[in-house]
Design a protein around this motif. Sequence first.
Motif, PDB file in Angstrom:
ATOM      1  N   VAL A 136      64.515 -23.440  33.595  1.00  6.12           N
ATOM      2  CA  VAL A 136      63.769 -24.608  34.064  1.00  6.12           C
ATOM      3  C   VAL A 136      63.396 -24.390  35.530  1.00  6.12           C
ATOM      4  CG1 VAL A 136      63.839 -27.105  34.462  1.00  6.12           C
ATOM      5  CG2 VAL A 136      65.001 -26.117  32.480  1.00  6.12           C
ATOM      6  N   PRO A 137      62.114 -24.501  35.885  1.00  6.37           N
ATOM      7  CA  PRO A 137      61.739 -24.383  37.298  1.00  6.37           C
ATOM      8  C   PRO A 137      62.477 -25.427  38.131  1.00  6.37           C
ATOM      9  CG  PRO A 137      59.803 -24.318  35.892  1.00  6.37           C
ATOM     10  CD  PRO A 137      60.951 -24.718  35.014  1.00  6.37           C
ATOM     11  N   GLY A 138      62.780 -25.076  39.385  1.00  2.27           N
ATOM     12  CA  GLY A 138      63.570 -25.993  40.208  1.00  2.27           C
ATOM     13  C   GLY A 138      63.032 -26.148  41.606  1.00  2.27           C
ATOM     14  N   GLY A 139      63.888 -26.573  42.502  1.00  2.00           N
ATOM     15  CA  GLY A 139      63.494 -26.820  43.877  1.00  2.00           C
ATOM     16  C   GLY A 139      62.683 -28.088  43.994  1.00  2.00           C
ATOM     17  N   LYS A 140      61.573 -28.016  44.752  1.00  7.37           N
ATOM     18  CA  LYS A 140      60.726 -29.194  44.922  1.00  7.37           C
ATOM     19  C   LYS A 140      60.045 -29.581  43.619  1.00  7.37           C
ATOM     20  CE  LYS A 140      59.769 -28.410  49.835  1.00  7.37           C
ATOM     21  NZ  LYS A 140      58.729 -28.139  50.856  1.00  7.37           N
ATOM     22  N   GLN A 172      67.949 -27.474  47.211  1.00  6.95           N
ATOM     23  CA  GLN A 172      67.234 -28.623  46.656  1.00  6.95           C
ATOM     24  C   GLN A 172      67.349 -28.604  45.134  1.00  6.95           C
ATOM     25  OE1 GLN A 172      63.348 -29.753  48.288  1.00  6.95           O
ATOM     26  NE2 GLN A 172      63.561 -28.059  49.724  1.00  6.95           N
ATOM     27  N   LEU A 173      67.719 -29.734  44.573  1.00  7.36           N
ATOM     28  CA  LEU A 173      67.898 -29.841  43.127  1.00  7.36           C
ATOM     29  C   LEU A 173      67.494 -31.240  42.686  1.00  7.36           C
ATOM     30  CD1 LEU A 173      68.895 -28.007  40.857  1.00  7.36           C
ATOM     31  CD2 LEU A 173      71.187 -28.917  41.209  1.00  7.36           C
ATOM     32  N   SER A 174      66.696 -31.313  41.645  1.00  7.77           N
ATOM     33  CA  SER A 174      66.163 -32.593  41.184  1.00  7.77           C
ATOM     34  C   SER A 174      67.159 -33.339  40.303  1.00  7.77           C
ATOM     35  CB  SER A 174      64.866 -32.366  40.408  1.00  7.77           C
ATOM     36  OG  SER A 174      64.498 -33.518  39.685  1.00  7.77           O
ATOM     37  N   LYS A 188      76.029 -26.450  29.751  1.00 11.90           N
ATOM     38  CA  LYS A 188      76.357 -25.951  31.080  1.00 11.90           C
ATOM     39  C   LYS A 188      75.076 -25.707  31.859  1.00 11.90           C
ATOM     40  CE  LYS A 188      80.565 -23.541  29.525  1.00 11.90           C
ATOM     41  NZ  LYS A 188      81.221 -22.210  29.372  1.00 11.90           N
ATOM     42  N   VAL A 189      75.125 -25.991  33.156  1.00 16.69           N
ATOM     43  CA  VAL A 189      73.983 -25.762  34.037  1.00 16.69           C
ATOM     44  C   VAL A 189      74.413 -24.839  35.174  1.00 16.69           C
ATOM     45  CG1 VAL A 189      72.336 -26.821  35.627  1.00 16.69           C
ATOM     46  CG2 VAL A 189      72.899 -27.969  33.477  1.00 16.69           C
ATOM     47  N   PHE A 190      73.591 -23.820  35.436  1.00 15.91           N
ATOM     48  CA  PHE A 190      73.830 -22.884  36.527  1.00 15.91           C
ATOM     49  C   PHE A 190      72.640 -22.955  37.481  1.00 15.91           C
ATOM     50  CE2 PHE A 190      75.711 -21.159  32.618  1.00 15.91           C
ATOM     51  CZ  PHE A 190      77.052 -21.149  32.984  1.00 15.91           C
ATOM     52  N   THR A 191      72.911 -23.168  38.754  1.00 15.26           N
ATOM     53  CA  THR A 191      71.835 -23.363  39.723  1.00 15.26           C
ATOM     54  C   THR A 191      71.361 -22.025  40.292  1.00 15.26           C
ATOM     55  OG1 THR A 191      73.388 -23.715  41.549  1.00 15.26           O
ATOM     56  CG2 THR A 191      72.691 -25.647  40.318  1.00 15.26           C
ATOM     57  N   ILE A 192      70.809 -21.222  39.411  1.00 13.95           N
ATOM     58  CA  ILE A 192      70.248 -19.930  39.779  1.00 13.95           C
ATOM     59  C   ILE A 192      68.888 -19.798  39.106  1.00 13.95           C
ATOM     60  CG2 ILE A 192      72.467 -18.793  40.139  1.00 13.95           C
ATOM     61  CD1 ILE A 192      72.180 -17.607  37.316  1.00 13.95           C
ATOM     62  N   GLY A 193      68.037 -18.936  39.658  1.00 11.97           N
ATOM     63  CA  GLY A 193      66.714 -18.746  39.063  1.00 11.97           C
ATOM     64  C   GLY A 193      66.255 -17.320  39.229  1.00 11.97           C
TER      65      GLY A 193
END
Length: 438
Positions: A136-140, A172-174, A188-193
């Motif tokens: 999933v695209p992230g950031g802004k 930044q995470l929505s 599970k969610v991992f905040t990497i891209g």
Amino acid sequence: MSEFSVRRLDAGNPDFSSDLDGLLAWESVADTQVEATVAGILQDVKTRGDGAVIEYTNRYDRRQLTQATDFCLQAADLQGALERIPADKRAALESAAERVRAYHEHQLQSSWQYQETDGTVLGQQITAMERVGIYVPGGKASYPSSVLMNAIPARVAGVEEVLMVVPAPDNQLSDLVLAAAAIAGVDKVFTIGGAQAVAALAFGTETIARVDKIVGPGNIFVASAKRAVFGQVAIDMIAGPSEILVICDGKTDPDWIAMDLLSQAEHDEQAQSILLSPDAGFLDAVAASLQKLLADLPREAIASRSIAERGALILVRDIAQAIEVSNRIAPEHLEVSVDNPEQYLPQIRHAGAIFLGRYTAEALGDYCAGPNHVLPTSGTARFSSPLGVYDFQKRSSIIYCSPEGADTLGRVAATLAKGEGLDAHARSAEYRVRNSAD
């Protein structure tokens, strides 16, 4: 406002075919330099696991991760985001999720068997994949709809574990994306891209379990990484820019049609918006509406460039010719904004999603109508389908021979095997044949 222009084509012109080819031309995600960078990242993550993931994430997303637990979110984190978002947004997410789930439940396939007269049983067993990964695209950028469209079909299919990766550049995470993950049942969610996230899902690390399939959109590095790991894992598709093609008889409000075209043009400069109509005056009216409506769009610069470089208003002889042109283009999204649109369905052969009638805006399909918005682009609707439950299910053939069936089939198989020069195949089949010594 940016300089506005839109290409005009006439399907009756001798040069129309070559003009259309030029309009549709698009450079794919293939890029030698990108592919070389991605290959290095993939190999590094495969070799060093979490350490490489942390290093690349810190470098490209400007993070300060020190250990794997720094990029792992817990169920409580997702639930907290769900509780933090405004009530109206939560209600909208839950409503959309309910509709997406209901639609995809109709796609569930079941195992089946049948018995032949001699007692042989043939069939097919349907099973779900064990573990899938969603990018999933992230950031802004905030795309909670992408979470719903990718995770819910997997859940409906019966996938045991759904993992999600979402980059958090500059931390930044929505909350909307995390709330959608909670609603969709992500485990599970991992905040990497980036390519490092694709590599982690494809090969597994000390913290992230290897998945069977990776789905979801991303930038050129993500797309290149997905293509590179295909075969190691399954992927959904390599998506190109968003597309919309509208067929209109000239009787729909030109502002409606113009805004439908702009709804895709605002995605990015490479998005493609095309209108086909037999009414030249209507094409003029839509051109005027485009110029008027662009001025009020926050993403006016992006949309105007998309329209100027890849958009077109095309005059056709009639609706039948419009459908011929549409089938050649094989668009991601096709709006049929005419009277009694159902009559044209049998003639429409190639389209990712078909929106019928004047009131059916493509944007409804992006968010909440129910069908999936992950669709084939760049003409691949000629041979590809929307993401669905069937993408997360596997089929295994079942063969159970009775003694009589083994006798009949064994004689046929042995004959064919001998014709192919495969003697062990033939003997294996003949062992089950009655009176094989004869």
